[in-house]
Design a protein around this motif. Structure first.
Motif, PDB file in Angstrom:
ATOM      1  N   VAL A   1      10.534 -21.572  68.580  1.00 52.31           N
ATOM      2  CA  VAL A   1       9.361 -21.327  68.320  1.00 52.31           C
ATOM      3  C   VAL A   1       9.270 -21.751  69.777  1.00 52.31           C
TER       4      VAL A   1
ATOM      5  N   SER B   1      10.779 -15.982  66.839  1.00 49.44           N
ATOM      6  CA  SER B   1      10.642 -16.496  67.411  1.00 49.44           C
ATOM      7  C   SER B   1      12.238 -17.043  67.729  1.00 49.44           C
TER       8      SER B   1
ATOM      9  N   HIS C   1       9.314 -19.387  72.447  1.00 47.69           N
ATOM     10  CA  HIS C   1       8.680 -18.367  72.104  1.00 47.69           C
ATOM     11  C   HIS C   1       7.118 -18.365  72.667  1.00 47.69           C
TER      12      HIS C   1
END
Length: 113
Positions: free
Chosen positions: A95, A67, A98
Protein backbone atom coordinates in the motif's frame (compact mmCIF):
# COMPACT_ATOMS: atom_id res chain seq x y z
CA UNK A 1 -1.36 -1.47 59.86
CA UNK A 2 -2.84 -4.89 60.55
CA UNK A 3 0.23 -6.58 59.14
CA UNK A 4 2.53 -4.89 61.65
CA UNK A 5 0.18 -5.65 64.51
CA UNK A 6 0.04 -9.37 63.69
CA UNK A 7 3.59 -9.90 62.36
CA UNK A 8 4.97 -11.37 65.53
CA UNK A 9 2.01 -13.75 65.87
CA UNK A 10 1.44 -12.77 69.48
CA UNK A 11 -1.75 -10.79 69.05
CA UNK A 12 -5.19 -12.23 69.03
CA UNK A 13 -7.80 -11.02 66.56
CA UNK A 14 -11.48 -10.51 67.05
CA UNK A 15 -14.28 -11.30 64.55
CA UNK A 16 -14.35 -7.77 63.14
CA UNK A 17 -10.63 -7.86 62.42
CA UNK A 18 -10.95 -11.35 60.95
CA UNK A 19 -13.68 -10.13 58.60
CA UNK A 20 -11.48 -7.19 57.56
CA UNK A 21 -8.57 -9.53 56.86
CA UNK A 22 -10.80 -11.84 54.82
CA UNK A 23 -12.08 -8.89 52.81
CA UNK A 24 -8.52 -7.70 52.19
CA UNK A 25 -7.48 -11.20 51.12
CA UNK A 26 -10.48 -11.47 48.79
CA UNK A 27 -9.57 -8.13 47.20
CA UNK A 28 -5.97 -9.28 46.77
CA UNK A 29 -7.16 -12.55 45.20
CA UNK A 30 -9.41 -10.63 42.80
CA UNK A 31 -6.48 -8.41 41.75
CA UNK A 32 -4.28 -11.49 41.31
CA UNK A 33 -6.95 -13.26 39.25
CA UNK A 34 -7.32 -10.16 37.06
CA UNK A 35 -3.57 -10.04 36.43
CA UNK A 36 -3.42 -13.75 35.62
CA UNK A 37 -6.40 -13.47 33.24
CA UNK A 38 -4.84 -10.46 31.49
CA UNK A 39 -1.54 -12.30 31.11
CA UNK A 40 -3.37 -15.30 29.66
CA UNK A 41 -5.13 -13.08 27.11
CA UNK A 42 -1.85 -11.45 26.11
CA UNK A 43 -0.12 -14.81 25.74
CA UNK A 44 -3.00 -16.09 23.60
CA UNK A 45 -2.79 -12.99 21.40
CA UNK A 46 0.97 -13.37 20.96
CA UNK A 47 0.57 -17.07 20.21
CA UNK A 48 -1.82 -16.57 17.30
CA UNK A 49 -0.34 -17.79 14.06
CA UNK A 50 0.50 -15.02 11.63
CA UNK A 51 -1.91 -14.75 8.70
CA UNK A 52 -0.28 -15.44 5.34
CA UNK A 53 -1.91 -14.27 2.12
CA UNK A 54 -1.03 -16.37 -0.90
CA UNK A 55 -3.63 -15.01 -3.31
CA UNK A 56 -5.45 -11.77 -4.04
CA UNK A 57 -8.89 -12.98 -3.05
CA UNK A 58 -11.58 -12.47 -0.41
CA UNK A 59 -9.20 -13.84 2.23
CA UNK A 60 -6.96 -10.77 1.75
CA UNK A 61 -8.17 -7.56 3.40
CA UNK A 62 -10.01 -5.36 0.95
CA UNK A 63 -7.85 -2.32 1.76
CA UNK A 64 -4.77 -4.13 0.40
CA UNK A 65 -6.05 -5.90 -2.72
CA UNK A 66 -5.65 -3.08 -5.26
CA UNK A 67 -2.16 -2.22 -4.06
CA UNK A 68 -1.01 -5.84 -3.97
CA UNK A 69 -2.36 -6.35 -7.49
CA UNK A 70 -0.48 -3.21 -8.61
CA UNK A 71 2.74 -4.56 -7.07
CA UNK A 72 2.25 -7.90 -8.82
CA UNK A 73 1.48 -6.19 -12.15
CA UNK A 74 4.62 -4.05 -11.86
CA UNK A 75 6.79 -7.04 -10.95
CA UNK A 76 7.58 -5.63 -7.52
CA UNK A 77 6.45 -8.82 -5.84
CA UNK A 78 6.39 -12.30 -7.27
CA UNK A 79 4.97 -15.37 -5.72
CA UNK A 80 6.42 -18.80 -5.38
CA UNK A 81 4.82 -21.99 -6.61
CA UNK A 82 2.77 -21.88 -3.42
CA UNK A 83 1.43 -18.32 -3.75
CA UNK A 84 2.50 -14.84 -2.71
CA UNK A 85 3.35 -15.63 0.93
CA UNK A 86 2.55 -12.11 2.18
CA UNK A 87 1.93 -11.21 5.81
CA UNK A 88 0.21 -8.10 7.18
CA UNK A 89 3.41 -6.10 7.12
CA UNK A 90 3.96 -6.98 3.45
CA UNK A 91 0.44 -5.80 2.66
CA UNK A 92 1.20 -2.46 4.31
CA UNK A 93 4.41 -2.13 2.30
CA UNK A 94 2.47 -2.74 -0.92
CA UNK A 95 0.00 0.00 0.00
CA UNK A 96 2.83 2.41 0.84
CA UNK A 97 4.62 1.72 -2.45
CA UNK A 98 1.41 2.12 -4.42
CA UNK A 99 0.57 5.43 -2.74
CA UNK A 100 4.11 6.70 -3.24
CA UNK A 101 3.90 5.83 -6.94
CA UNK A 102 0.63 7.72 -7.24
CA UNK A 103 2.11 10.82 -5.59
CA UNK A 104 5.19 10.60 -7.80
CA UNK A 105 3.00 10.27 -10.90
CA UNK A 106 1.11 13.45 -9.93
CA UNK A 107 4.37 15.32 -9.40
CA UNK A 108 5.72 14.10 -12.74
CA UNK A 109 2.66 15.26 -14.64
CA UNK A 110 0.64 12.05 -14.65
CA UNK A 111 3.38 9.73 -15.88
CA UNK A 112 2.44 6.16 -14.94
CA UNK A 113 5.13 4.34 -13.02
Amino acid sequence: EMKKYYEDGKAEINMEELKALRAEMAAMQARYDGIINKMGEEIAELSKPEMIYNYIDDNMPEWARESVQWCVDKGIIKGTGEGLGLDDKDLKYCVILHRAARVTAKICGGVEL
